[in-house]
Write a protein that holds these residues in place. Structure first.
Motif, PDB file in Angstrom:
ATOM      1  N   ALA A 113       0.871  -1.206   0.039  1.00  0.00           N
ATOM      2  CA  ALA A 113      -0.130  -0.092   0.089  1.00  0.00           C
ATOM      3  C   ALA A 113       0.875   1.206   0.042  1.00  0.00           C
ATOM      4  CB  ALA A 113      -0.761   0.061   1.135  1.00  0.00           C
ATOM      5  N   LEU A 114       1.940   1.306   0.827  1.00  0.00           N
ATOM      6  CA  LEU A 114       2.740   2.620   0.911  1.00  0.00           C
ATOM      7  C   LEU A 114       3.614   2.470  -0.660  1.00  0.00           C
ATOM      8  CD1 LEU A 114       4.594   2.147   4.160  1.00  0.00           C
ATOM      9  CD2 LEU A 114       2.987   3.833   3.449  1.00  0.00           C
ATOM     10  N   ALA A 115       3.973   1.240  -0.994  1.00  0.00           N
ATOM     11  CA  ALA A 115       4.521   1.443  -2.536  1.00  0.00           C
ATOM     12  C   ALA A 115       3.680   2.141  -3.527  1.00  0.00           C
ATOM     13  CB  ALA A 115       5.004  -0.057  -2.970  1.00  0.00           C
ATOM     14  N   VAL A 116       2.506   1.612  -3.456  1.00  0.00           N
ATOM     15  CA  VAL A 116       1.503   2.172  -4.705  1.00  0.00           C
ATOM     16  C   VAL A 116       1.242   3.690  -4.323  1.00  0.00           C
ATOM     17  CG1 VAL A 116       0.407   0.014  -5.138  1.00  0.00           C
ATOM     18  CG2 VAL A 116      -0.754   1.441  -3.402  1.00  0.00           C
ATOM     19  N   THR A 117       1.574   4.157  -3.292  1.00  0.00           N
ATOM     20  CA  THR A 117       1.209   5.537  -2.887  1.00  0.00           C
ATOM     21  C   THR A 117       2.344   6.590  -2.782  1.00  0.00           C
ATOM     22  OG1 THR A 117       1.040   5.086  -0.617  1.00  0.00           O
ATOM     23  CG2 THR A 117      -1.163   5.012  -2.197  1.00  0.00           C
ATOM     24  N   ALA A 118       3.514   5.699  -2.976  1.00  0.00           N
ATOM     25  CA  ALA A 118       4.763   6.531  -2.648  1.00  0.00           C
ATOM     26  C   ALA A 118       4.993   7.744  -3.617  1.00  0.00           C
ATOM     27  CB  ALA A 118       5.922   5.461  -2.825  1.00  0.00           C
ATOM     28  N   ARG A 119       5.484   8.795  -3.083  1.00  0.00           N
ATOM     29  CA  ARG A 119       5.930  10.039  -3.616  1.00  0.00           C
ATOM     30  C   ARG A 119       7.190   9.971  -4.626  1.00  0.00           C
ATOM     31  NH1 ARG A 119       4.004  14.642   0.606  1.00  0.00           N
ATOM     32  NH2 ARG A 119       1.895  14.266   0.665  1.00  0.00           N
ATOM     33  N   THR A 120       8.147   9.058  -4.341  1.00  0.00           N
ATOM     34  CA  THR A 120       9.161   8.955  -4.961  1.00  0.00           C
ATOM     35  C   THR A 120       9.446   7.619  -5.408  1.00  0.00           C
ATOM     36  OG1 THR A 120      10.702   8.611  -3.051  1.00  0.00           O
ATOM     37  CG2 THR A 120      10.263  10.676  -3.582  1.00  0.00           C
ATOM     38  N   PRO A 121      10.010   7.319  -6.758  1.00  0.00           N
ATOM     39  CA  PRO A 121      10.506   6.353  -7.150  1.00  0.00           C
ATOM     40  C   PRO A 121      11.392   5.256  -6.160  1.00  0.00           C
ATOM     41  CG  PRO A 121      10.857   7.764  -8.709  1.00  0.00           C
ATOM     42  CD  PRO A 121      10.488   8.357  -7.448  1.00  0.00           C
ATOM     43  N   GLY A 122      12.186   6.051  -5.323  1.00  0.00           N
ATOM     44  CA  GLY A 122      13.188   5.102  -4.482  1.00  0.00           C
ATOM     45  C   GLY A 122      12.246   4.628  -3.273  1.00  0.00           C
ATOM     46  N   ARG A 123      11.361   5.345  -2.579  1.00  0.00           N
ATOM     47  CA  ARG A 123      10.544   4.787  -1.667  1.00  0.00           C
ATOM     48  C   ARG A 123       9.602   3.770  -2.201  1.00  0.00           C
ATOM     49  NH1 ARG A 123       8.189  10.021   1.745  1.00  0.00           N
ATOM     50  NH2 ARG A 123      10.584  10.754   2.509  1.00  0.00           N
ATOM     51  N   ALA A 124       9.067   3.648  -3.504  1.00  0.00           N
ATOM     52  CA  ALA A 124       8.357   2.769  -3.879  1.00  0.00           C
ATOM     53  C   ALA A 124       9.259   1.469  -4.152  1.00  0.00           C
ATOM     54  CB  ALA A 124       7.791   3.351  -5.228  1.00  0.00           C
ATOM     55  N   ARG A 125      10.184   1.519  -4.522  1.00  0.00           N
ATOM     56  CA  ARG A 125      11.182   0.342  -4.963  1.00  0.00           C
ATOM     57  C   ARG A 125      11.547  -0.165  -3.661  1.00  0.00           C
ATOM     58  NH1 ARG A 125      13.780   3.838  -8.976  1.00  0.00           N
ATOM     59  NH2 ARG A 125      15.373   4.401  -7.416  1.00  0.00           N
ATOM     60  N   ALA A 126      11.614   0.452  -2.615  1.00  0.00           N
ATOM     61  CA  ALA A 126      12.065  -0.169  -1.370  1.00  0.00           C
ATOM     62  C   ALA A 126      10.826  -0.752  -0.726  1.00  0.00           C
ATOM     63  CB  ALA A 126      12.560   0.865  -0.178  1.00  0.00           C
ATOM     64  N   ALA A 127       9.652  -0.161  -0.687  1.00  0.00           N
ATOM     65  CA  ALA A 127       8.478  -0.648  -0.086  1.00  0.00           C
ATOM     66  C   ALA A 127       8.120  -1.914  -1.169  1.00  0.00           C
ATOM     67  CB  ALA A 127       7.260   0.332  -0.479  1.00  0.00           C
ATOM     68  N   LEU A 128       8.263  -1.943  -2.275  1.00  0.00           N
ATOM     69  CA  LEU A 128       7.938  -3.184  -2.945  1.00  0.00           C
ATOM     70  C   LEU A 128       8.972  -4.358  -2.687  1.00  0.00           C
ATOM     71  CD1 LEU A 128       7.475  -1.794  -6.561  1.00  0.00           C
ATOM     72  CD2 LEU A 128       5.881  -2.796  -5.042  1.00  0.00           C
ATOM     73  N   PHE A 129      10.390  -4.082  -2.423  1.00  0.00           N
ATOM     74  CA  PHE A 129      11.090  -4.968  -2.162  1.00  0.00           C
ATOM     75  C   PHE A 129      10.626  -5.670  -0.810  1.00  0.00           C
ATOM     76  CE2 PHE A 129      14.810  -6.488   0.150  1.00  0.00           C
ATOM     77  CZ  PHE A 129      15.442  -7.595  -0.617  1.00  0.00           C
ATOM     78  N   GLY A 130      10.665  -4.685   0.407  1.00  0.00           N
ATOM     79  CA  GLY A 130       9.862  -5.293   1.500  1.00  0.00           C
ATOM     80  C   GLY A 130       8.665  -6.088   1.475  1.00  0.00           C
ATOM     81  N   SER A 131       7.643  -5.532   0.754  1.00  0.00           N
ATOM     82  CA  SER A 131       6.476  -6.412   0.594  1.00  0.00           C
ATOM     83  C   SER A 131       6.720  -7.847   0.026  1.00  0.00           C
ATOM     84  CB  SER A 131       5.558  -5.469  -0.399  1.00  0.00           C
ATOM     85  OG  SER A 131       4.318  -6.285  -0.389  1.00  0.00           O
ATOM     86  N   GLY A 132       7.703  -7.670  -1.118  1.00  0.00           N
ATOM     87  CA  GLY A 132       7.735  -9.216  -1.736  1.00  0.00           C
ATOM     88  C   GLY A 132       8.402 -10.087  -0.713  1.00  0.00           C
ATOM     89  N   LEU A 133       9.496  -9.386   0.109  1.00  0.00           N
ATOM     90  CA  LEU A 133      10.291 -10.255   1.025  1.00  0.00           C
ATOM     91  C   LEU A 133       9.510 -10.822   2.184  1.00  0.00           C
ATOM     92  CD1 LEU A 133      13.061 -11.154   2.231  1.00  0.00           C
ATOM     93  CD2 LEU A 133      13.174  -8.994   3.483  1.00  0.00           C
ATOM     94  N   LEU A 134       8.432  -9.949   2.748  1.00  0.00           N
ATOM     95  CA  LEU A 134       7.608 -10.393   3.769  1.00  0.00           C
ATOM     96  C   LEU A 134       6.357 -11.425   3.191  1.00  0.00           C
ATOM     97  CD1 LEU A 134       7.198  -7.264   5.989  1.00  0.00           C
ATOM     98  CD2 LEU A 134       8.739  -9.294   6.285  1.00  0.00           C
ATOM     99  N   PHE A 135       6.089 -11.295   2.115  1.00  0.00           N
ATOM    100  CA  PHE A 135       5.040 -12.173   1.418  1.00  0.00           C
ATOM    101  C   PHE A 135       5.879 -13.621   1.197  1.00  0.00           C
ATOM    102  CE2 PHE A 135       2.756 -14.197  -2.267  1.00  0.00           C
ATOM    103  CZ  PHE A 135       1.737 -14.434  -1.649  1.00  0.00           C
ATOM    104  N   GLY A 136       6.940 -13.758   0.711  1.00  0.00           N
ATOM    105  CA  GLY A 136       7.516 -14.903   0.756  1.00  0.00           C
ATOM    106  C   GLY A 136       7.911 -15.365   2.035  1.00  0.00           C
ATOM    107  N   LEU A 137       8.106 -14.781   2.870  1.00  0.00           N
ATOM    108  CA  LEU A 137       8.320 -15.258   4.450  1.00  0.00           C
ATOM    109  C   LEU A 137       6.941 -15.699   4.797  1.00  0.00           C
ATOM    110  CD1 LEU A 137       9.538 -15.887   6.976  1.00  0.00           C
ATOM    111  CD2 LEU A 137       9.345 -13.500   7.668  1.00  0.00           C
ATOM    112  N   THR A 138       5.801 -14.938   4.489  1.00  0.00           N
ATOM    113  CA  THR A 138       4.457 -15.342   4.952  1.00  0.00           C
ATOM    114  C   THR A 138       4.164 -16.839   4.188  1.00  0.00           C
ATOM    115  OG1 THR A 138       3.679 -13.052   4.835  1.00  0.00           O
ATOM    116  CG2 THR A 138       2.004 -14.981   4.683  1.00  0.00           C
ATOM    117  N   CYS A 139       4.347 -17.049   3.119  1.00  0.00           N
ATOM    118  CA  CYS A 139       4.223 -18.290   2.260  1.00  0.00           C
ATOM    119  C   CYS A 139       4.896 -19.352   3.012  1.00  0.00           C
ATOM    120  CB  CYS A 139       4.326 -18.281   1.022  1.00  0.00           C
ATOM    121  SG  CYS A 139       3.301 -17.011   0.224  1.00  0.00           S
ATOM    122  N   TYR A 140       6.129 -19.185   3.596  1.00  0.00           N
ATOM    123  CA  TYR A 140       6.894 -20.186   4.265  1.00  0.00           C
ATOM    124  C   TYR A 140       6.606 -20.304   5.647  1.00  0.00           C
ATOM    125  CZ  TYR A 140       9.426 -21.798   0.338  1.00  0.00           C
ATOM    126  OH  TYR A 140       9.775 -22.635  -0.907  1.00  0.00           O
TER     127      TYR A 140
END
Length: 446
Positions: free
Chosen positions: A232-259
């Protein structure tokens, strides 16, 4: 009120019909249908604190939620959620309510010694899922029923000196209650600050705190919730850098969630809901997709390199599930009784809020296509995505009983529906009463 009354009748039917089924053929395998609990009125050291927290939240939370600065609100919400969850857990006392919960014969701490060599344990993990050969020393139910990231978490806590059920309980409650913050952050990012503030008291006083303290599912719920919040923070981020960092974190935690839990792959439905809500900004996220994928593959790659086969383990779990109570429990009862359990987890206020959520979508159905920025529509879609994930889990047949804790990662996302309620202070007492009655009249277990 009608929706809440219908929910009460649903739960009453689940109790009466469940009691009849259990008394006649004993196929439910729960002590107090539809909950995995036993009748046992009691009180304990947490009782005065729980009542005090409930009274304070009902009296002051709506006003504070409206007036506090945002960061102060988040800090206050987390502190109050901690106080509420801890006080409910301590109604059963420190030993039974916290320290012993994760040390029973079904739980993760039973196998700590078998993970002295983590890579070797992961490489042979699937050999111990089934009750019979090739390995006779099969995993206890919760270890066999989850990917090994759940167990490895507690092994690592043990390795750094946080040994025993007490520290495991502290971990689950402390991390688990941050899910409240994740939901608030996501709602604010997607639907605005006002709905998040209105929902905050209900998230803090969630009846599901009865099962969040102390259950590993609270920890799972927090990891899943932060995955959604970061997207949610990624899709509403004001800068590309913040969006990329949030996307990486979201993907990392979703991968952990599945495991952490096979069933929590359905969190993908909520993540898809976030993308649907912010579809006008999704195109701008395309350059960040590699970052999301890079985060997503980290946990699966590590476990795969150590020899754990996720899909083989899942298919063996299905077989193990059918070897035990899951293969006997009647689908025809649990497919609706699970929903009755959810009523207790989210409370009557949330049921009333869900009714208003549906009415909002019907009233603003044209905005679904023409104006996706309407806050009411965005909030409704987020809640409906969580409800859809929960219903898919229900229909799968792999969630028969114990959903009062297993569905915490989905149920918490239903609470924002309370933002639609016109008189929050009138509904908050019902939330508290549900939790207090369950915790003082029943002895829960898993």
């Amino acid at each position: 009120m009608l929706a809440a009354a219908a929910a009460v009748l649903l739960f009453a039917a689940a109790v009466l019909i469940g009691r009849h089924i259990e008394d006649t053929d004993g196929t439910l395998f729960v002590g107090w249908p539809p909950l995995l609990a036993w009748w046992g009125p009691h009180w304990g050291p947490g009782t005065p604190a729980a009542v005090l927290v409930a009274v304070a939240v009902v009296a002051y939370a709506p006003t504070l939620a409206a007036r506090l600065p945002w960061r102060a609100l988040l800090a206050t919400a987390w502190a109050t959620a901690l106080a509420w969850t801890w006080s409910l857990a301590l109604v059963d006392g420190w030993h039974r309510g916290v320290a012993r919960r994760l040390t029973t014969r079904y739980e993760y701490l039973q196998v700590i010694d078998r993970f002295h060599d983590i890579p070797a344990a992961l490489a042979t993990f699937t050999d111990h899922i089934l009750i019979q050969a090739p390995a006779t020393d099969h995993w206890p139910a919760h270890i066999a029923g989850h990917p090994p990231a759940a167990t490895v978490t507690f092994v690592l806590l043990d390795r750094i000196g946080l040994r025993g059920g007490g520290w495991a309980g502290v971990w689950c409650i402390t991390v688990g209650t941050t899910a409240v913050l994740a939901v608030l952050v996501a709602v604010r990012a997607l639907a605005g600050e006002s709905p998040a503030r209105r929902a905050a008291p209900f998230l803090v006083l969630v009846p599901g705190a009865v099962w969040m303290g102390t259950s590993a599912d609270a920890y799972f719920a927090a990891v899943a919730a932060w995955s959604v919040a970061l997207l949610a923070l990624a899709v509403t981020a004001r800068t590309p850098g913040r969006a990329r960092a949030a996307l990486f974190g979201s993907g990392l935690l979703f991968g952990l969630t599945c495991y952490l839990s096979y069933g929590l792959t359905l969190v993908a439905v909520i993540l898809a809901g976030v993308l649907l809500i912010a579809r006008d900004r999704v195109r701008g996220l395309l350059p960040g997709v590699p970052y999301a994928l890079a985060g997503l593959v980290v946990v699966p790659l590590v476990f795969t390199l150590y020899g754990f086969d996720y899909w083989e383990a899942y298919h063996l779990l299905v077989e193990r599930y059918n070897q035990g109570a899951g293969g006997t429990r009647p689908y025809g009862y649990w497919v609706w009784a699970n929903l009755a359990c959810t009523v207790l987890v989210v409370g009557l206020a949330t049921v009333a809020g869900l009714r208003r959520t549906g009415a909002t979508l019907l009233r603003r159905r044209r905005d679904l296509l023409t104006d996706p920025s309407v806050p009411e529509v965005r909030l409704s879609l987020l809640v409906c995505a969580a409800l859809l994930a929960l219903l898919v889990a229900d229909l799968s047949g792999m969630s028969k009983a114990e959903t009062e804790r297993i569905w915490l990662p989905f149920a918490l996302w239903l609470l924002p529906a309370c933002a639609f309620l016109p008189r929050p202070r009138a509904w908050l007492p019902a939330q508290a009463v549900v939790a207090l009655l369950v915790n003082h009249l029943l002895r829960t277990g898993w």
